[in-house]
Enzyme design. Structure first.
Site, PDB file in Angstrom:
ATOM      1  N   MET A  88       0.798  -1.223   0.000  1.00  0.00           N
ATOM      2  CA  MET A  88       0.000   0.000   0.000  1.00  0.00           C
ATOM      3  C   MET A  88       0.839   1.286   0.000  1.00  0.00           C
ATOM      4  O   MET A  88       0.392   2.327   0.466  1.00  0.00           O
ATOM      5  CB  MET A  88      -0.978  -0.005   1.182  1.00  0.00           C
ATOM      6  N   HIS A 107      -4.552  -4.847  -8.580  1.00  0.00           N
ATOM      7  CA  HIS A 107      -5.441  -3.782  -8.082  1.00  0.00           C
ATOM      8  C   HIS A 107      -6.884  -4.283  -8.109  1.00  0.00           C
ATOM      9  O   HIS A 107      -7.306  -4.904  -9.091  1.00  0.00           O
ATOM     10  CB  HIS A 107      -5.281  -2.524  -8.942  1.00  0.00           C
TER      11      HIS A 107
HETATM   12  C1  GAR Z   1      -5.689  -7.022  -2.703  1.00  0.00           C
HETATM   13  O1  GAR Z   1      -7.082  -7.092  -2.857  1.00  0.00           O
HETATM   14  C2  GAR Z   1      -5.098  -6.026  -3.682  1.00  0.00           C
HETATM   15  O2  GAR Z   1      -5.817  -5.908  -4.866  1.00  0.00           O
HETATM   16  C3  GAR Z   1      -5.163  -4.750  -2.896  1.00  0.00           C
HETATM   17  O3  GAR Z   1      -4.832  -5.136  -1.576  1.00  0.00           O
HETATM   18  C4  GAR Z   1      -5.337  -6.441  -1.350  1.00  0.00           C
HETATM   19  C5  GAR Z   1      -4.264  -7.254  -0.631  1.00  0.00           C
HETATM   20  O4  GAR Z   1      -4.767  -8.466  -0.222  1.00  0.00           O
HETATM   21  N1  GAR Z   1      -4.240  -3.799  -3.416  1.00  0.00           N
HETATM   22  C6  GAR Z   1      -4.505  -2.513  -3.525  1.00  0.00           C
HETATM   23  O5  GAR Z   1      -5.565  -2.012  -3.159  1.00  0.00           O
HETATM   24  C7  GAR Z   1      -3.399  -1.687  -4.137  1.00  0.00           C
HETATM   25  N2  GAR Z   1      -3.871  -0.395  -4.490  1.00  0.00           N
HETATM   26  P1  GAR Z   1      -3.797  -9.617   0.293  1.00  0.00           P
HETATM   27  O6  GAR Z   1      -2.827  -8.972   1.261  1.00  0.00           O
HETATM   28  O7  GAR Z   1      -4.732 -10.585   0.977  1.00  0.00           O
HETATM   29  O8  GAR Z   1      -3.115 -10.207  -0.915  1.00  0.00           O
END
Ligand code: GAR
Length: 187
Positions: A88, A107
């Site tokens: 993030m 994303h």
């Molecule tokens: C995921 O859904 C990804 O798309 C999002 O964070 C989540 C992480 O999940 N990313 C963003 O929003 C980037 N802008 P995880 O830690 O369970 O893989």
């Protein structure tokens, strides 16, 4: 097949990391997860790295030269692909130029729609009929690099943020691996 040494950047849960670790056990899958980097010492994903004996590094993005520290480790572990899996933070233009190799990001929307944060909240407030996820190359503009793969589903009337997240992540877990296979198809 010589697997590409890959570094996964995380900030939280690590569900995408988990799928990538599982898939990388398949000898036909083109990457080896050689390093995990987290900007959050409490990220659950770190436990996954530990459990699977994958080297991991916790970075402090408030420190002045933290990106140099990352670059040194990417070199040490001979990393030729970075996957941002729920990382993030934004990487600086200087970092992108210095690394110079492939970086991909996942994303939780159908880019170019809903770049940035609070994606599900904004999707629900819109009148979009469908949503999904995108895996794309990273460039210096936020969530704007070339798209590698997208997966789509239709929004249902009872969907709330939690349900949208669940449905999106189910697709993400397929999309990330498919994108990796796609980019190394001819190598
Ligand atoms: C995921 O859904 C990804 O798309 C999002 O964070 C989540 C992480 O999940 N990313 C963003 O929003 C980037 N802008 P995880 O830690 O369970 O893989």
């Amino acid at each position: 097949m010589v697997k590409k040494n890959t570094c996964i950047f995380i900030s939280g849960e690590g569900s995408n990391l988990k799928t990538l670790i599982n898939n990388s056990r398949n000898h036909n899958f083109p990457i080896k997860i050689s390093l995990v980097i987290s900007n959050n010492a409490n990220a659950k994903g770190i436990l996954l790295a530990k459990k699977n004996s994958i080297p991991f590094i916790i970075i402090d993005t408030k420190r002045r030269y933290f990106e140099n520290f990352i670059l040194a480790n990417l070199k040490k572990y001979k990393i030729s692909l970075i996957c941002l899996a729920g990382y993030m933070k934004v990487l600086s233009k200087k970092f992108l130029n210095s690394y110079g190799k492939m970086i991909i990001n996942i994303h939780p929307s159908l880019l170019p729609k809903f770049k940035g944060l609070n994606t599900f909240e904004r999707i629900l407030k819109s009148d979009e009929k469908k949503t999904g996820c995108t895996v794309h190359f990273v460039n210096e503009k936020l969530d704007a690099g070339m798209i590698i793969i997208q997966k789509i589903f239709f929004i249902e009337k009872d969907d709330n943020e939690e349900i949208l997240k669940k449905k999106t992540q189910k697709l993400e877990h397929k999309a990330f691996s498919e994108a990796i296979i796609k980019i190394f198809r001819y190598s």
